[in-house]
Design an enzyme around this catalytic site. Sequence first.
Site, PDB file in Angstrom:
ATOM      1  N   CYS A  89     -11.761  19.328 -32.617  1.00 13.27           N
ATOM      2  CA  CYS A  89     -13.086  18.804 -32.571  1.00 13.27           C
ATOM      3  C   CYS A  89     -13.772  19.729 -33.866  1.00 13.27           C
ATOM      4  O   CYS A  89     -13.246  19.508 -35.027  1.00 13.27           O
ATOM      5  CB  CYS A  89     -13.592  18.951 -31.434  1.00 13.27           C
ATOM      6  SG  CYS A  89     -15.184  17.958 -31.337  1.00 13.27           S
ATOM      7  N   HIS A  90     -14.780  20.553 -33.654  1.00 11.42           N
ATOM      8  CA  HIS A  90     -15.421  21.362 -34.676  1.00 11.42           C
ATOM      9  C   HIS A  90     -14.427  22.813 -34.625  1.00 11.42           C
ATOM     10  O   HIS A  90     -15.034  23.477 -35.609  1.00 11.42           O
ATOM     11  CB  HIS A  90     -16.814  21.525 -33.956  1.00 11.42           C
ATOM     12  CG  HIS A  90     -17.617  20.502 -34.483  1.00 11.42           C
ATOM     13  ND1 HIS A  90     -17.822  19.135 -33.641  1.00 11.42           N
ATOM     14  CD2 HIS A  90     -18.440  20.123 -35.338  1.00 11.42           C
ATOM     15  CE1 HIS A  90     -18.586  18.424 -34.086  1.00 11.42           C
ATOM     16  NE2 HIS A  90     -19.049  18.840 -35.127  1.00 11.42           N
TER      17      HIS A  90
END
Length: 184
Positions: free
Chosen positions: A112-113
Amino acid sequence: MGTQLQDKKVAILVANGFEEVELTAPLKALKDAGAKVDIISPEKEKVRAWAEKEWGKDYPVDKNLADANAQDYDALVLPGGVLNPDQLRINQQAVTFVGGFFEDGKPIAAICHGPWTLIETGELNGRRVTSYPSLKTDLENAGAIWTDEEVVTDHGLVTSRTPKDLPAFCKKMVEEIAEGEHVV
């Protein structure tokens, strides 16, 4: 419990605001495969999760980042969540810790991030990655080759886009950690 990772020690690096399921699913997969896992954080005793739209649970910190050394671990996992990697990427101890895994060719898994923190190491030039779509430009500006795939592997670097990719991410993460160090 499995034995695929029975001799492996894995670090999960998080700051407050990590996406809860992006810690709990990899943690379970690692432990199910027999790995010893430490939650490492700049926080001293506990670190707080983000659970989709609100604060989640607190998790105990096994080792404070100031006392952690990449050489003590076989692999690294970087959960996402917006707040978490945004804090880690401006923390020089965190960047140095992550950089140590690249230097030694040890597997790194970021979802994800989570890849935001990888940018600060300067080690993404020419590496294939994926992430949450909003990081695409940041990763490309760091020299990475971004692609929109469920899971991308490049010489022990495993990346995925979102929590929906966790089954594929966890499977590939365990596989790469079992393989050990990767020479780039």
